[in-house]
Design a protein around this motif. Structure first.
Motif, PDB file in Angstrom:
ATOM      1  N   ASP A 189      67.238  32.308  18.580  1.00 47.02           N
ATOM      2  CA  ASP A 189      66.424  33.522  18.504  1.00 47.02           C
ATOM      3  C   ASP A 189      64.996  33.196  18.091  1.00 47.02           C
ATOM      4  O   ASP A 189      64.659  32.069  17.722  1.00 47.02           O
ATOM      5  CB  ASP A 189      67.054  34.561  17.569  1.00 47.02           C
ATOM      6  N   GLY A 190      64.139  34.224  18.159  1.00 45.04           N
ATOM      7  CA  GLY A 190      62.733  34.028  17.887  1.00 45.04           C
ATOM      8  C   GLY A 190      62.423  33.663  16.453  1.00 45.04           C
ATOM      9  O   GLY A 190      61.407  33.010  16.175  1.00 45.04           O
ATOM     10  N   ILE A 191      63.272  34.072  15.524  1.00 43.26           N
ATOM     11  CA  ILE A 191      63.054  33.742  14.115  1.00 43.26           C
ATOM     12  C   ILE A 191      63.199  32.236  13.899  1.00 43.26           C
ATOM     13  O   ILE A 191      62.323  31.578  13.337  1.00 43.26           O
ATOM     14  CB  ILE A 191      64.050  34.509  13.223  1.00 43.26           C
ATOM     15  N   ALA A 192      64.328  31.691  14.377  1.00 39.15           N
ATOM     16  CA  ALA A 192      64.574  30.261  14.227  1.00 39.15           C
ATOM     17  C   ALA A 192      63.567  29.446  15.035  1.00 39.15           C
ATOM     18  O   ALA A 192      63.096  28.396  14.580  1.00 39.15           O
ATOM     19  CB  ALA A 192      66.002  29.925  14.666  1.00 39.15           C
ATOM     20  N   ALA A 193      63.224  29.937  16.231  1.00 36.77           N
ATOM     21  CA  ALA A 193      62.249  29.226  17.069  1.00 36.77           C
ATOM     22  C   ALA A 193      60.886  29.176  16.393  1.00 36.77           C
ATOM     23  O   ALA A 193      60.209  28.144  16.402  1.00 36.77           O
ATOM     24  CB  ALA A 193      62.146  29.893  18.433  1.00 36.77           C
ATOM     25  N   THR A 194      60.481  30.294  15.791  1.00 32.68           N
ATOM     26  CA  THR A 194      59.197  30.335  15.073  1.00 32.68           C
ATOM     27  C   THR A 194      59.192  29.336  13.928  1.00 32.68           C
ATOM     28  O   THR A 194      58.219  28.604  13.728  1.00 32.68           O
ATOM     29  CB  THR A 194      58.930  31.755  14.541  1.00 32.68           C
ATOM     30  N   ALA A 195      60.273  29.304  13.162  1.00 33.47           N
ATOM     31  CA  ALA A 195      60.366  28.376  12.034  1.00 33.47           C
ATOM     32  C   ALA A 195      60.243  26.928  12.500  1.00 33.47           C
ATOM     33  O   ALA A 195      59.555  26.114  11.868  1.00 33.47           O
ATOM     34  CB  ALA A 195      61.687  28.582  11.291  1.00 33.47           C
ATOM     35  N   ARG A 196      60.884  26.598  13.617  1.00 28.90           N
ATOM     36  CA  ARG A 196      60.813  25.220  14.133  1.00 28.90           C
ATOM     37  C   ARG A 196      59.412  24.878  14.611  1.00 28.90           C
ATOM     38  O   ARG A 196      58.912  23.774  14.369  1.00 28.90           O
ATOM     39  CB  ARG A 196      61.810  25.038  15.273  1.00 28.90           C
ATOM     40  N   ILE A 197      58.775  25.820  15.278  1.00 28.60           N
ATOM     41  CA  ILE A 197      57.421  25.583  15.783  1.00 28.60           C
ATOM     42  C   ILE A 197      56.455  25.351  14.630  1.00 28.60           C
ATOM     43  O   ILE A 197      55.640  24.424  14.657  1.00 28.60           O
ATOM     44  CB  ILE A 197      56.958  26.767  16.657  1.00 28.60           C
ATOM     45  N   VAL A 198      56.554  26.186  13.609  1.00 29.55           N
ATOM     46  CA  VAL A 198      55.668  26.046  12.445  1.00 29.55           C
ATOM     47  C   VAL A 198      55.943  24.736  11.722  1.00 29.55           C
ATOM     48  O   VAL A 198      55.023  24.026  11.299  1.00 29.55           O
ATOM     49  CB  VAL A 198      55.840  27.247  11.497  1.00 29.55           C
ATOM     50  N   GLU A 199      57.228  24.386  11.587  1.00 27.92           N
ATOM     51  CA  GLU A 199      57.581  23.131  10.920  1.00 27.92           C
ATOM     52  C   GLU A 199      57.090  21.928  11.712  1.00 27.92           C
ATOM     53  O   GLU A 199      56.566  20.967  11.142  1.00 27.92           O
ATOM     54  CB  GLU A 199      59.096  23.049  10.746  1.00 27.92           C
ATOM     55  N   ASP A 200      57.250  21.988  13.033  1.00 28.60           N
ATOM     56  CA  ASP A 200      56.804  20.876  13.887  1.00 28.60           C
ATOM     57  C   ASP A 200      55.290  20.718  13.893  1.00 28.60           C
ATOM     58  O   ASP A 200      54.765  19.600  13.884  1.00 28.60           O
ATOM     59  CB  ASP A 200      57.269  21.093  15.337  1.00 28.60           C
ATOM     60  N   SER A 201      54.588  21.860  13.919  1.00 28.91           N
ATOM     61  CA  SER A 201      53.143  21.835  14.156  1.00 28.91           C
ATOM     62  C   SER A 201      52.309  21.740  12.893  1.00 28.91           C
ATOM     63  O   SER A 201      51.172  21.259  12.927  1.00 28.91           O
ATOM     64  CB  SER A 201      52.729  23.083  14.952  1.00 28.91           C
ATOM     65  N   GLY A 202      52.831  22.253  11.777  1.00 34.64           N
ATOM     66  CA  GLY A 202      52.051  22.248  10.547  1.00 34.64           C
ATOM     67  C   GLY A 202      50.880  23.213  10.620  1.00 34.64           C
ATOM     68  O   GLY A 202      50.881  24.170  11.395  1.00 34.64           O
ATOM     69  N   THR A 203      49.832  22.935   9.850  1.00 34.36           N
ATOM     70  CA  THR A 203      48.693  23.850   9.776  1.00 34.36           C
ATOM     71  C   THR A 203      47.856  23.865  11.047  1.00 34.36           C
ATOM     72  O   THR A 203      47.123  24.804  11.295  1.00 34.36           O
ATOM     73  CB  THR A 203      47.787  23.479   8.587  1.00 34.36           C
ATOM     74  N   GLY A 204      47.960  22.832  11.871  1.00 30.93           N
ATOM     75  CA  GLY A 204      47.157  22.781  13.087  1.00 30.93           C
ATOM     76  C   GLY A 204      47.866  23.304  14.310  1.00 30.93           C
ATOM     77  O   GLY A 204      47.374  23.132  15.429  1.00 30.93           O
TER      78      GLY A 204
END
Length: 227
Positions: free
Chosen positions: A68-83
């Protein structure tokens, strides 16, 4: 002297409805300052899409198969960091628990799926600019509506004590959903000064953007709190 063109904003879309994706792609392609870089039909595909295309903004549905979008968002933020990219949640209802959870996971705001095209375009540009002001008040209401009163508040990090009295005042106003212009008027300073203070607050608290500031304030019971 010729003004240089504004940088193109790269947009990716993650949604399980093919017809909706087609409409959004056509809308994005109609804008000279936006570039549609790809689409995905579920959250897992969306994470891979972001890794592959490195968009500036991701339009993310919350209810999808596989991931789902919640888990996907968390992974994207974790992978990408502040940039990494800004994630803009697409939701069906004004007050949606899933949207609130996505914001807690790292999304930068939300917009209704049936919003006017002009509003969605403005939301993309606003989120890309890093302000996310358009969603701050709504995010505050979401968090208040879905806040679990039985859940223990997170311990306040020691870095909060590093804020100056003026930064604490501006933190409080931003957490309550005030825009930069409203804070400037309230504090009798310029908007540029407000932006500087907001930037310092985010840096000291290690927060990605203003939406995270709102989440931080609610999680620690600081909204409207005074010493």
């Amino acid at each position: 002297m010729t003004t240089p063109p504004a940088p193109t904003i790269r947009v990716a879309l993650v949604d399980d409805q093919a017809l909706f994706r087609t409409g959004i792609r056509m809308l994005i392609d109609s804008q000279p300052d936006l570039q549609f870089v790809g689409e995905a039909g579920d959250g897992a595909e969306g994470v891979e899409l972001v890794r592959r295309t490195r968009p500036d903004v991701v339009l993310m549905d919350v209810r999808m198969p596989v991931l789902d979008g919640i888990a996907a968002t968390a992974r994207i933020v974790e992978d990408s960091g502040t940039g990494g990219p800004e994630v803009l949640v697409l939701t069906t209802f004004d007050f949606d628990e899933a949207a609130a959870k996505a914001i807690r996971a790292g999304a930068s705001g939300f917009v209704l799926k049936d919003a006017d095209p002009e509003f969605l375009l403005a939301a993309i540009r606003t989120v890309h600019a890093g302000t996310a002001v358009f969603a701050a008040s709504a995010t505050r209401d979401l968090l208040r509506r879905w806040e679990d009163p039985t859940q223990q508040r997170a311990s306040l990090p020691v870095s909060f004590a590093d804020l100056t009295p003026r930064e604490r005042e501006i933190f409080d106003l931003a957490a309550r959903g005030f825009s930069n212009a409203e804070i400037a008027q309230h504090e009798y300073v310029s908007e540029a000064t407000v932006k500087t203070h907001i930037s310092r607050v985010l840096t000291k608290l290690d927060l990605r953007d203003r939406v995270r500031l709102v989440v931080f304030a609610h999680e620690h019971g600081l909204v409207g709190k005074r010493d």
